[in-house]
Design an enzyme around this catalytic site. Structure first.
Site, PDB file in Angstrom:
ATOM      1  N   SER A   1      -9.944  -0.012   7.411  1.00  0.00           N
ATOM      2  CA  SER A   1      -9.328   0.155   6.089  1.00  0.00           C
ATOM      3  C   SER A   1      -8.673  -1.089   5.502  1.00  0.00           C
ATOM      4  O   SER A   1      -8.317  -1.094   4.331  1.00  0.00           O
ATOM      5  CB  SER A   1      -8.297   1.287   6.129  1.00  0.00           C
ATOM      6  OG  SER A   1      -8.951   2.522   6.035  1.00  0.00           O
TER       7      SER A   1
ATOM      8  N   LYS B   1       0.852  -1.192   0.000  1.00  0.00           N
ATOM      9  CA  LYS B   1       0.000   0.000   0.000  1.00  0.00           C
ATOM     10  C   LYS B   1       0.888   1.243   0.000  1.00  0.00           C
ATOM     11  O   LYS B   1       1.928   1.269   0.668  1.00  0.00           O
ATOM     12  CB  LYS B   1      -0.893  -0.018   1.251  1.00  0.00           C
ATOM     13  CG  LYS B   1      -1.891   1.118   1.363  1.00  0.00           C
ATOM     14  CD  LYS B   1      -2.726   1.006   2.642  1.00  0.00           C
ATOM     15  CE  LYS B   1      -3.792   2.084   2.750  1.00  0.00           C
ATOM     16  NZ  LYS B   1      -4.604   1.959   3.979  1.00  0.00           N
TER      17      LYS B   1
ATOM     18  N   SER C   1      -9.730   2.187   3.180  1.00  0.00           N
ATOM     19  CA  SER C   1      -8.816   2.885   2.304  1.00  0.00           C
ATOM     20  C   SER C   1      -7.845   1.975   1.538  1.00  0.00           C
ATOM     21  O   SER C   1      -7.289   2.406   0.534  1.00  0.00           O
ATOM     22  CB  SER C   1      -7.994   3.891   3.105  1.00  0.00           C
ATOM     23  OG  SER C   1      -7.132   3.247   4.017  1.00  0.00           O
TER      24      SER C   1
END
Lengths: 484, 95
Positions: free
Chosen positions: A180, A78, A156
């Site tokens: 997330s 990420k 997210s």
């Protein structure tokens, strides 16, 4: 032969061990997919030369019989983790050209275990969002979308979940502040775990809300998740809230019996507007665990409904402090349209931050400002204490708690980004355990009416990820979820 | 407690985020809706409840007071939008 990119973590490591393929072959297969992806937009950055050269080094180590635990395994990251020499932007214009000169502890542990970096995945800007629509680099599509009906991957960590579901990575790292990792895992039909707060180091992870942020893997199996977490977790002196506690054998926990375990079902999670699909998957989960010899009991978490409003004071407050570092001086964007120093700060921040990030900084600044601190921030901190007490009482009676991960399956791109509070509601089931710092995992367990994945969430006691891996493995086997 | 435009402007100043007039209007409305929803917290009895600042109950560790890091100014200024040698630069502050 099965395609290399169809293999999960354990399968890829087996294939590498058996010399069915080399790490270089595996990495280049993934890079091909990443390079030609025009549909999902799951990755925002990759470095072919670096990845292939690391893969070659790994193959060399293997041929010298000095293999590491994750030797040669391709791993996506990420864009919130600092990877040395690679653009790390948190998907914000503010950090568009930021290249860290250091490596986050968690990624560094993975590389030291033999893992190979294959690229950076998209995310909501600074991890603020539940649909990946706030990314500066554009929205990400859920691979479960059908023609003419593009769905969000959740957020997210939307790029990570989308990439793993679409077999563009056997594993991707995510971070979870209020859901997330778990919510996108649920939306994309993948396994995602947020470990106990303190289990994984936060050093080198771009900060959102420091009392909540935790790193964890997104994979296509519970055991894959255990293998990766095993190699990410552990004490780090560089993170003052890192827990100096031994990391147990998570892989071993995946094959333990759950006979006699007590599973709590919190009645407060039975929302009036919960869809039948979600309700049915939850009921199935309860049945699967009973069939495996667990005892299912009712528990109560009376302050559940206050968790989201508490979160939307605590997290923005911490974010407003953390994001004050982006001032246009040391790194990141600086406005060119400036008259003086004061102007440089406010113009830089106006240009560099997206709308949701500004909104949260403003909420945070407001609830911390003179005259409002007691009414909002202090009150929220006290309610947070009540939420933790709820869990403590519940865990006197049970070993783990089973709930849905999210109130719905994936929704359409553009459907919920009009009203902030509607978007925030996505995290209603994931935020309470975040506030309490507890480990929680989402396991794909069924489909909704439109044929999209729904996850079940297991919440465990602090530092007891093992129980979650044991129960999660049972759910995985019983659900027999068909990955894309 | 409703949040008016001038409060929002003050908050935006504290946060050093420049907003134009239409942004001020939009954010005032949005933040008002969010804060209205957050008012739910007033229902909770918090008498004698201690505030929670973090979830780890550990005390902060101490370490020996010695230098363990440093000596790489060039790396530190590497990402600066503007620099002179190994220093960050800002617009002139003192006339």
């Amino acid at each position: 032969m099965t395609k290399i990119t169809d293999l999960g973590v354990v399968e890829t490591l087996n294939g590498l061990n058996k010399k069915d393929f080399s790490s270089e072959e595996a990495v280049s297969e993934y890079l091909k997919l990443i390079e030609k992806d025009t549909k999902l937009n799951a990755y925002i950055h990759f470095n072919r030369d670096k990845s292939l050269s690391e893969a070659k080094k790994s193959d060399q180590r293997r041929s010298n019989n000095s293999s590491l635990p994750l030797e040669g395994l391709p791993i996506a990251i990420k864009d919130i983790f600092c990877v040395e020499g690679e653009k790390t932007s948190a998907c914000s214009k503010m950090l568009e050209n930021f290249v860290p000169d250091y490596e986050s502890t968690v990624t560094s542990k993975l590389w030291q275990s033999g893992g190979i970096y294959i690229g950076k995945t998209s995310m909501d800007e600074f991890a603020m969002g539940s649909s990946n629509e706030t990314s500066y680099f554009g929205e990400v599509t859920n691979p479960w979308s059908t023609d003419g009906n593009p769905l969000v991957p959740g957020g997210s960590s939307g790029g990570s979940a989308s990439a793993v579901a679409a077999r563009m990575a056997p594993v991707a790292l995510g971070t979870d502040t209020g859901g997330s990792i778990r919510q996108p895992a649920s939306f994309c039909g993948t396994v995602g775990i947020k470990p106990t707060y303190g289990r994984c180091s936060r050093w080198g992870v771009i900060a959102f809300a420091s009392s909540l942020d935790q790193a964890g893997p997104i994979t296509r199996s519970v055991k894959d998740s255990a293998v990766i977490l095993q190699n990410m977790a552990g004490f780090d002196a560089m993170d003052s809230t890192s827990a100096d506690i031994n990391v147990p054998d998570f892989v071993n926990a995946c094959s333990k019996s759950i006979k006699g375990m007590k599973i709590g079902i919190p009645k407060e999670y039975r929302l009036d507007n919960l869809s039948n699909d979600v309700q049915n998957v939850w009921e199935s989960g309860i049945k699967w665990l009973k069939d495996a010899g667990a005892e299912v009991i009712d528990v109560t978490l009376p302050h559940t409904k206050y968790a989201l409003p508490t979160y939307y004071i605590v997290a923005p407050a911490e974010a407003s402090a953390n994001l004050s570092r982006y001032d246009g001086v040391k790194y990141g964007h600086r406005s060119e349209d400036i008259k003086d120093l004061e102007d440089m700060y406010s113009q830089t921040r106006a240009e560099g931050f997206g709308e949701e990030v500004k909104r949260r900084i403003l909420i945070g600044t407001y609830v911390l400002s003179a005259g409002y601190y007691d009414a909002y921030y202090l009150r929220a901190q006290k309610v947070r204490t009540k939420i933790v007490e709820d869990f403590n009482l519940a865990f006197n009676k049970c070993d783990a708690i089973l709930t849905p991960t999210a109130p719905t399956g994936a929704f359409k791109i553009g459907e919920k980004n009009i009203d902030p509070v509607t978007m925030y509601m996505n995290d209603v089931f994931t935020v309470p355990s975040s506030l309490a710092g507890l480990p929680a995992m989402s396991i794909p367990s069924g489909l909704d009416a439109q044929g999209c994945p729904l996850g079940l969430q297991l919440i465990g006691k602090g530092f007891d990820e093992e129980t979650i891996f044991s129960i999660g493995s049972i759910i995985e086997e019983a659900a027999n979820f068909k990955y894309i | 407690m409703s949040l008016d435009k001038s409060t929002l402007e003050r908050v935006a100043y504290l946060a050093r985020i420049k907003l134009n007039n239409s942004e001020v209007d939009k954010m005032t409305e949005e933040l008002n809706n969010i804060m209205k929803w957050i008012e739910e917290l007033n229902e909770v009895d918090i008498t004698n409840v201690p505030p929670m600042t973090g979830v780890s109950n550990m005390t902060l560790r101490e370490r020996e007071d010695k230098v363990t890091d440093g000596g790489y100014q060039d790396k530190i200024v590497n990402n600066a939008p503007e620099k002179i040698d190994n220093s960050f630069t800002v617009p002139k502050v003192i006339e």
